[in-house]
Design an enzyme around this catalytic site. Structure first.
Site, PDB file in Angstrom:
ATOM      1  N   GLN A   1       0.686  -1.249  -0.119  1.00 11.17           N
ATOM      2  CA  GLN A   1      -0.295  -0.046  -0.052  1.00 11.17           C
ATOM      3  C   GLN A   1       0.776   1.904   0.157  1.00 11.17           C
ATOM      4  O   GLN A   1       0.383   2.329  -1.042  1.00 11.17           O
ATOM      5  CB  GLN A   1      -0.999  -0.059   1.227  1.00 11.17           C
ATOM      6  CG  GLN A   1      -2.167  -1.137   1.116  1.00 11.17           C
ATOM      7  CD  GLN A   1      -2.857  -0.889   2.424  1.00 11.17           C
ATOM      8  OE1 GLN A   1      -2.706  -2.326   3.267  1.00 11.17           O
ATOM      9  NE2 GLN A   1      -3.475  -0.133   2.953  1.00 11.17           N
TER      10      GLN A   1
ATOM     11  N   ARG B   1      -9.539  -0.818   7.479  1.00 11.52           N
ATOM     12  CA  ARG B   1     -10.319   0.406   7.173  1.00 11.52           C
ATOM     13  C   ARG B   1     -10.508   1.106   8.304  1.00 11.52           C
ATOM     14  O   ARG B   1     -11.518   1.325   8.586  1.00 11.52           O
ATOM     15  CB  ARG B   1     -11.216  -0.449   6.580  1.00 11.52           C
ATOM     16  CG  ARG B   1     -12.895   0.168   5.931  1.00 11.52           C
ATOM     17  CD  ARG B   1     -12.171  -0.194   4.322  1.00 11.52           C
ATOM     18  NE  ARG B   1     -13.611   0.681   3.617  1.00 11.52           N
ATOM     19  CZ  ARG B   1     -14.018  -0.008   2.452  1.00 11.52           C
ATOM     20  NH1 ARG B   1     -14.010  -0.912   2.687  1.00 11.52           N
ATOM     21  NH2 ARG B   1     -14.302   0.919   1.621  1.00 11.52           N
ATOM     22  N   CYS B   2      -9.472   2.154   8.887  1.00 13.68           N
ATOM     23  CA  CYS B   2      -9.524   2.915   9.755  1.00 13.68           C
ATOM     24  C   CYS B   2      -8.704   3.920   9.728  1.00 13.68           C
ATOM     25  O   CYS B   2      -7.841   3.181   9.280  1.00 13.68           O
ATOM     26  CB  CYS B   2      -9.321   2.275  11.038  1.00 13.68           C
ATOM     27  SG  CYS B   2      -9.081   2.889  12.714  1.00 13.68           S
TER      28      CYS B   2
ATOM     29  N   GLU C   1     -12.641   5.130   4.669  1.00 15.12           N
ATOM     30  CA  GLU C   1     -12.480   4.652   6.203  1.00 15.12           C
ATOM     31  C   GLU C   1     -14.267   4.343   6.580  1.00 15.12           C
ATOM     32  O   GLU C   1     -14.607   4.060   8.094  1.00 15.12           O
ATOM     33  CB  GLU C   1     -11.890   5.041   7.299  1.00 15.12           C
ATOM     34  CG  GLU C   1     -10.216   4.865   6.571  1.00 15.12           C
ATOM     35  CD  GLU C   1      -9.460   4.505   5.694  1.00 15.12           C
ATOM     36  OE1 GLU C   1      -9.961   2.960   6.634  1.00 15.12           O
ATOM     37  OE2 GLU C   1      -9.136   3.806   5.418  1.00 15.12           O
TER      38      GLU C   1
HETATM   39  O1  CDP Z   1      -7.214   6.170   1.073  1.00 14.84           O
HETATM   40  P1  CDP Z   1      -8.099   5.565   0.579  1.00 14.84           P
HETATM   41  O2  CDP Z   1      -8.165   5.648  -0.776  1.00 14.84           O
HETATM   42  O3  CDP Z   1      -8.285   4.876   0.857  1.00 14.84           O
HETATM   43  O4  CDP Z   1      -9.653   6.554   1.036  1.00 14.84           O
HETATM   44  P2  CDP Z   1     -10.403   8.282   0.183  1.00 14.84           P
HETATM   45  O5  CDP Z   1      -9.130   8.541   0.367  1.00 14.84           O
HETATM   46  O6  CDP Z   1     -11.439   8.349   1.045  1.00 14.84           O
HETATM   47  O7  CDP Z   1     -10.469   7.865  -1.209  1.00 14.84           O
HETATM   48  C1  CDP Z   1     -11.358   6.288  -2.130  1.00 14.84           C
HETATM   49  C2  CDP Z   1     -11.684   6.751  -3.418  1.00 14.84           C
HETATM   50  O8  CDP Z   1     -13.497   7.653  -2.895  1.00 14.84           O
HETATM   51  C3  CDP Z   1     -11.066   7.312  -3.951  1.00 14.84           C
HETATM   52  O9  CDP Z   1     -11.321   6.920  -5.262  1.00 14.84           O
HETATM   53  C4  CDP Z   1     -11.699   9.408  -3.689  1.00 14.84           C
HETATM   54  O10 CDP Z   1     -11.036   9.715  -4.532  1.00 14.84           O
HETATM   55  C5  CDP Z   1     -13.749   8.616  -3.192  1.00 14.84           C
HETATM   56  N1  CDP Z   1     -13.391   9.776  -2.888  1.00 14.84           N
HETATM   57  C6  CDP Z   1     -14.217  11.180  -3.591  1.00 14.84           C
HETATM   58  O11 CDP Z   1     -14.691  10.245  -4.866  1.00 14.84           O
HETATM   59  N2  CDP Z   1     -14.694  11.456  -2.928  1.00 14.84           N
HETATM   60  C7  CDP Z   1     -14.267  11.910  -1.245  1.00 14.84           C
HETATM   61  N3  CDP Z   1     -15.178  13.454  -1.050  1.00 14.84           N
HETATM   62  C8  CDP Z   1     -14.238  10.637  -0.714  1.00 14.84           C
HETATM   63  C9  CDP Z   1     -13.043  10.191  -2.128  1.00 14.84           C
END
Ligand code: CDP
Length: 807
Positions: free
Chosen positions: A237, A384-385, A760
């Site tokens: 990751q 997931r946290c 998360e």
């Molecule tokens: O770090 P991780 O990618 O697990 O998590 P994240 O930043 O929460 O993003 C997860 C997915 O959700 C990504 O493809 C983000 O672009 C999308 N996302 C989004 O479209 N709009 C948000 N406000 C938050 C996340």
């Protein structure tokens, strides 16, 4: 404008930028079986490595005999701790400041610990070799119950730490103690408890579980002796961090290490850390001169590489008699297993657990966490946290329900009474965080209106009357949960991993024809970054998302980033993407001004290019600017159109949400039915609503699993009794409830596009919603708190202990 000229709406829609439900571009390969995962990699002459593992949870290793194993056809080498000592790699540093055995060095400390690494021409030969390695063990007394680990006469687990009264995080109180971490004002909090009208105290446990991604941890290591270069393909990751760790511990020059994360089939925190398999495969390729593959099987994954949670939280809340909270006191016994290998930012031994005041305006709070060793697998990963936030949310959300029960108040009403109010943001919590933005009352009320909360409570009251009259054997529970997350680690002022600040990065390079490539320091493990990162760029610089290729996971090409976990990708890398795009836009504006023969200040942005203010027909599209960047830039300007940004966020982001679970439980069988689950999330500006919904569905399914059955359980001898998917609850579509999703939008004031993370949130908010539903159902039979997981058997046992069966 003729009929063929696209409207503004059409131009905007054709970009598929932020807010668009753009279809996931990566799914074209995933749905056709064309993904490229580590185990798909087959290099000429590749060897396979596999582990001899300990059957004991605690034992002295008296001898290891490899003679017969080396006679097995195909077996080329057996690596033991003695072999690793010759290259100073018998132990490795953990991310938490501890050290961990790579292979058993004198003793084993948990069942299935790695003892020897057999290298063979194929996986089957390696397995045959494993069966021929003879290890002589002398079993030692085992510590599994965390509450007994610090008994005076508890067995000494970590003999290597003998005499060390100080660890990476301060003084150690006992031979099985790792650290004590305290936050908050103890005296003020104690005073609040002395003055309180009402107090509650409950030991709330969050059991040990496991992220269990469908693809287990694996790698292929290949050493080129001529060039002196090591290439590692792995399920990482955070590939850049792995490269730096390898450089530091293997003493190889960092430029000669190439780390590549190809497609990764789920991470959920399991693939952040470094595991013995990676070290052994790297040593084996250097020793044999051939590429070496290591692929964990399911049992190995569940029992040896990482666990999550195992927090035992004594929770106390002080309040006035009309339900205003006045103090929070929490003590955590944190079971870290045999080595402290938590993947938290360096200065945070208990992650961000000090978000435990949650969404409530506690005037004072105090927190103490004791980390301890037991004979269990190491880990403590952020499943997931965002670093112990799920534990914190569970602690406070159960606590608030228990308080509501004691006060005879409705749990939703108690929450509304104590929420941080909109006008209090930015809000300084009693345990030290600055919440960026929030509108909790609006979210909670939207949830209550949408599900008809008042109507559900009436239905529950009627059901309870019917139960008392003997007309039904089902009890009904409403599980309310309101969480505040803390994601986006993180600001360099307080977040680093092994001394590397937790920034993230993006490099965008536009090509002459109006297309481009964006390379990012994150690594998608299923979150759809290839789709959403291009959407941010599309809106920022007016190039259609389809024209932007997104690349992650190759340390040779991507700028240095700290990777993907803890919902940090959008808060940190998403900001870097926007900032890199803005640098490009600034240069593009200079080029457009030159070409349109106006001053830069006379230009304004218009969806996909610049136009001259007051002269809307005088425009230059980004596509044309890209061409000009390679052909006729202003005198003195360098040609080309590219930019890089390393973004160090000024603060975390604080997404929040209001969830409710409606459940019935049959007291005679313990069988539960999820009648309804509604999840409202606020993650600020939304990039792709479809991907957000997918993230929420996935996270809720994991929350459902954890709350309702998923557990890594040990017997008193330290045998893992839930080491396969036969025993470890992994819900399929059959068991998974239907999810209703909703949202509000409260942008982050400090993030360039106002976005907060979301990945998360559903796990953080979901677990308390399920558990509160079970506990709410049983509360009317006189129960205060039933520990998770709430599987059928435990529900039945709870009903039995509450005396619902006739004698
Ligand atoms: O770090 P991780 O990618 O697990 O998590 P994240 O930043 O929460 O993003 C997860 C997915 O959700 C990504 O493809 C983000 O672009 C999308 N996302 C989004 O479209 N709009 C948000 N406000 C938050 C996340």
């Amino acid at each position: 404008m003729n009929d063929m000229t696209p409207t503004r709406e059409q131009r905007e829609a054709s970009l598929e930028g932020m807010g668009c439900k753009r279809k996931r571009v990566e799914d074209a390969r995933f749905t056709q079986g064309k993904g490229n995962y580590v185990d798909d990699l087959k290099l000429p002459g590749m060897l396979h490595g596999d582990f001899v593992r300990s059957p004991h949870a605690h034992a002295r290793v008296k001898s290891i005999n490899t003679e017969e194993a080396l006679k097995v056809p195909g077996v080329l080498a057996v690596i033991t701790a003695e072999t690793l000592k010759t290259v100073n790699l018998a132990w490795m540093p953990t991310l938490a400041g501890d050290v961990q055995m790579v292979l058993a060095d004198g003793k084993v400390l948990f069942q299935n610990q790695e003892v020897a690494f057999v290298v063979a021409t194929d996986r089957y030969a390696a397995d045959d070799g494993i069966n021929k390695v003879v290890v002589e063990y002398e079993p030692l007394p085992v510590v599994i119950d965390p509450f007994k680990a610090m008994d005076k006469d508890a067995p000494v687990l970590r003999e290597d730490l003998a005499g060390k009264t100080t660890g990476a995080h301060g003084p150690r109180k006992h031979h099985n103690h790792i650290f004590e971490w305290t936050v908050g004002d103890k005296d003020l909090t104690d005073a609040a408890f002395r003055k309180a009208d009402v107090t509650i105290k409950e030991m709330i446990s969050y059991h040990r579980t496991h992220p269990s991604p469908l693809e287990t941890c694996q790698c292929v290591c290949s050493f080129d002796k001529i060039r002196g270069e090591l290439t590692i393909w792995g399920t990482f990751q955070a590939p850049h961090v792995i490269r730096t760790v390898v450089a530091l511990i293997a003493k190889l020059p960092e430029q000669k290490i190439h780390v590549i994360s190809p497609d990764v089939g789920g991470g959920f925190g399991n693939k952040v850390g470094a595991y013995p398999g990676y070290i052994c495969a790297a040593v084996a390729t250097i020793v044999t001169g051939k590429p070496v593959k290591w692929v964990e099987d399911r049992i190995e994954n569940l029992t040896a590489t990482s666990f999550a949670r195992d927090y035992h939280m004594t929770t106390e809340i002080a309040a006035t008699k009309d339900g205003k909270v006045t103090g929070l006191r929490v003590h955590v016994l944190a079971d870290h297993g045999a080595f402290d290998a938590c993947a938290d930012p360096s200065k945070w031994p208990a992650g961000f657990f000090n978000i435990v005041t949650g969404s409530y305006d506690f005037p004072t709070a105090h927190l103490a966490v004791d980390g301890i060793y037991t004979n269990k697998a190491p880990g403590g990963v952020a499943y997931r946290c965002s670093f112990r936030v799920t534990e914190a949310a569970y602690c406070i959300e159960r606590g608030m329900d228990i308080l509501a029960q004691k006060l005879g108040m409705d749990p939703a009403e108690l929450r509304l009474k104590n929420f941080v109010r909109k006008e209090q943001f930015p809000y300084h919590s009693a345990l030290g965080w600055e919440y960026d933005s929030g509108d909790y009352h609006t979210a909670m009320k939207k949830m209550m209106d949408t599900v008809d909360y008042a109507g559900l409570r009436k239905q529950q009251a009627a059901q309870r009357e019917a139960f008392k009259r003997g007309e039904t054997r089902e009890i009904m529970g409403l599980g309310v949960s309101f969480f505040t997350e803390i994601v986006g680690a993180g600001p360099s002022k307080n977040c680093d991993i092994l001394g590397i600040a937790m920034f993230d990065s993006c490099e965008i390079r536009l090509h002459p024809t109006g297309a481009g490539i964006a390379r990012v320091g994150t690594k998608s493990t299923g979150q759809g970054h290839e789709t959403t990162w291009a959407q941010i760029i599309a809106t920022e610089i007016g190039i259609p998302a389809d024209n932007i290729m997104v690349e992650e996971g190759n340390t040779d090409t991507a700028p240095y980033g700290l990777g993907t976990y803890g919902s940090r990708s959008l808060p940190v890398a998403g900001a870097a993407i926007a900032m890199a795009a803005r640098k490009i836009k600034a240069k593009a504006q200079m080029i457009a001004a030159y070409k349109l023969e106006v001053h830069e200040g006379d230009l304004e942005w218009d969806i996909d290019g610049f136009r001259v203010k007051g002269l809307p027909e005088k425009t230059m599209s980004m596509k044309d600017i890209c061409w000009a960047a390679y052909n006729s830039v202003p005198p003195g300007m360098e040609p080309g159109l590219e930019a890089v940004s390393y973004y160090d966020p000024p603060n975390m982001t604080y997404p929040f949400g209001a969830y409710i679970c409606v459940m019935t439980i049959d007291v005679d069988t313990g069988v539960y039915k999820i009648k309804r689950f509604y999840a409202l999330d606020d993650c600020g500006t939304r990039i792709n609503p479809m991907i957000i919904e997918g993230q929420v569905h996935g996270g809720l399914t994991e929350a459902f699993a954890i709350a309702m059955g998923q557990e890594i359980r040990y017997d008193p001898e330290g045998n893992v009794v839930t080491g396969s998917f036969m025993d470890f609850f992994m819900p399929t579509a059959v068991e998974t409830p239907h999810w209703e999703t909703d949202f509000t939008v409260t942008p982050s004031p400090h993030h360039p596009i106002g976005a907060k993370g979301v990945g998360e949130s559903p796990n953080v908010g979901g677990v308390p919603a399920f558990s509160n539903a079970v506990n709410d159902a049983f509360s009317f039979l006189g129960s205060t708190h039933i520990q998770m997981p709430h599987d059928y058997w435990r529900n039945w046992k709870a009903a039995k202990s509450l005396g619902v069966f006739a004698a």
